[in-house]
Design a protein around this motif. Structure first.
Motif, PDB file in Angstrom:
ATOM      1  N   ARG A   6      -3.570  15.905  36.721  1.00  0.00           N
ATOM      2  CA  ARG A   6      -2.530  16.930  36.587  1.00  0.00           C
ATOM      3  C   ARG A   6      -2.156  16.680  35.092  1.00  0.00           C
ATOM      4  O   ARG A   6      -2.053  17.641  34.463  1.00  0.00           O
ATOM      5  CB  ARG A   6      -1.495  16.539  37.532  1.00  0.00           C
ATOM      6  N   SER A   7      -1.545  15.446  34.515  1.00  0.00           N
ATOM      7  CA  SER A   7      -1.268  15.392  33.255  1.00  0.00           C
ATOM      8  C   SER A   7      -2.346  15.898  32.319  1.00  0.00           C
ATOM      9  O   SER A   7      -2.205  16.334  31.235  1.00  0.00           O
ATOM     10  CB  SER A   7      -0.767  14.001  32.980  1.00  0.00           C
ATOM     11  N   GLU A   8      -3.577  15.492  32.609  1.00  0.00           N
ATOM     12  CA  GLU A   8      -4.694  15.905  31.609  1.00  0.00           C
ATOM     13  C   GLU A   8      -4.765  17.347  31.731  1.00  0.00           C
ATOM     14  O   GLU A   8      -4.928  17.875  30.721  1.00  0.00           O
ATOM     15  CB  GLU A   8      -5.704  15.119  32.120  1.00  0.00           C
ATOM     16  N   LEU A   9      -4.719  17.965  32.600  1.00  0.00           N
ATOM     17  CA  LEU A   9      -4.872  19.480  32.496  1.00  0.00           C
ATOM     18  C   LEU A   9      -3.819  20.128  32.044  1.00  0.00           C
ATOM     19  O   LEU A   9      -3.827  21.071  31.153  1.00  0.00           O
ATOM     20  CB  LEU A   9      -5.106  19.874  34.076  1.00  0.00           C
ATOM     21  N   VAL A  10      -2.701  19.514  32.461  1.00  0.00           N
ATOM     22  CA  VAL A  10      -1.320  20.204  31.607  1.00  0.00           C
ATOM     23  C   VAL A  10      -1.497  20.203  30.520  1.00  0.00           C
ATOM     24  O   VAL A  10      -0.928  20.969  29.536  1.00  0.00           O
ATOM     25  CB  VAL A  10      -0.077  19.713  32.159  1.00  0.00           C
ATOM     26  N   LEU A  70     -15.303  21.232  26.368  1.00  0.00           N
ATOM     27  CA  LEU A  70     -13.963  20.949  26.481  1.00  0.00           C
ATOM     28  C   LEU A  70     -13.553  19.432  26.343  1.00  0.00           C
ATOM     29  O   LEU A  70     -14.039  18.672  27.300  1.00  0.00           O
ATOM     30  CB  LEU A  70     -13.354  21.428  28.061  1.00  0.00           C
ATOM     31  N   SER A  71     -12.683  19.278  25.375  1.00  0.00           N
ATOM     32  CA  SER A  71     -12.251  17.603  25.253  1.00  0.00           C
ATOM     33  C   SER A  71     -10.991  17.528  25.690  1.00  0.00           C
ATOM     34  O   SER A  71     -10.018  18.059  25.524  1.00  0.00           O
ATOM     35  CB  SER A  71     -12.376  17.495  23.656  1.00  0.00           C
ATOM     36  N   ILE A  72     -11.047  16.247  26.575  1.00  0.00           N
ATOM     37  CA  ILE A  72      -9.697  16.057  27.479  1.00  0.00           C
ATOM     38  C   ILE A  72      -9.382  14.751  27.022  1.00  0.00           C
ATOM     39  O   ILE A  72     -10.375  13.820  26.960  1.00  0.00           O
ATOM     40  CB  ILE A  72     -10.098  16.034  28.752  1.00  0.00           C
ATOM     41  N   LEU A  73      -8.213  14.356  26.604  1.00  0.00           N
ATOM     42  CA  LEU A  73      -7.754  13.026  26.304  1.00  0.00           C
ATOM     43  C   LEU A  73      -7.211  12.467  27.577  1.00  0.00           C
ATOM     44  O   LEU A  73      -6.301  12.851  28.148  1.00  0.00           O
ATOM     45  CB  LEU A  73      -6.804  13.050  25.149  1.00  0.00           C
ATOM     46  N   GLY A  74      -7.875  11.461  28.230  1.00  0.00           N
ATOM     47  CA  GLY A  74      -7.719  10.931  29.312  1.00  0.00           C
ATOM     48  C   GLY A  74      -6.860   9.677  29.438  1.00  0.00           C
ATOM     49  O   GLY A  74      -6.048   9.474  28.425  1.00  0.00           O
TER      50      GLY A  74
END
Length: 56
Positions: A29-33, A47-51
């Motif tokens: 959830r925090s990654e998407l937010v 799409l680059s996501i900081l995990g």
């Protein structure tokens, strides 16, 4: 679940995209937010996501 989301209003398109990312990519959830338009590369369709642990 995805068949019940009405994709035609703008909010419906957003909800569909968020639900798909949760399901297909297994995002937290925090990654998407924390995701923003600047994280999307249109040329590479990426799409680059900081995990967790700040890994990309």
């Amino acid at each position: 679940m995805l068949i019940y989301i009405n994709q035609f209003p703008l909010a419906g398109s957003r909800n569909y995209a968020m639900t798909t990312l949760f399901w297909e990519a297994g995002l937290r959830r925090s990654e998407l937010v924390n995701c923003d338009v600047c994280h999307f590369d249109l040329e590479q369709k990426r799409l680059s996501i900081l995990g967790k642990g700040r890994n990309e």
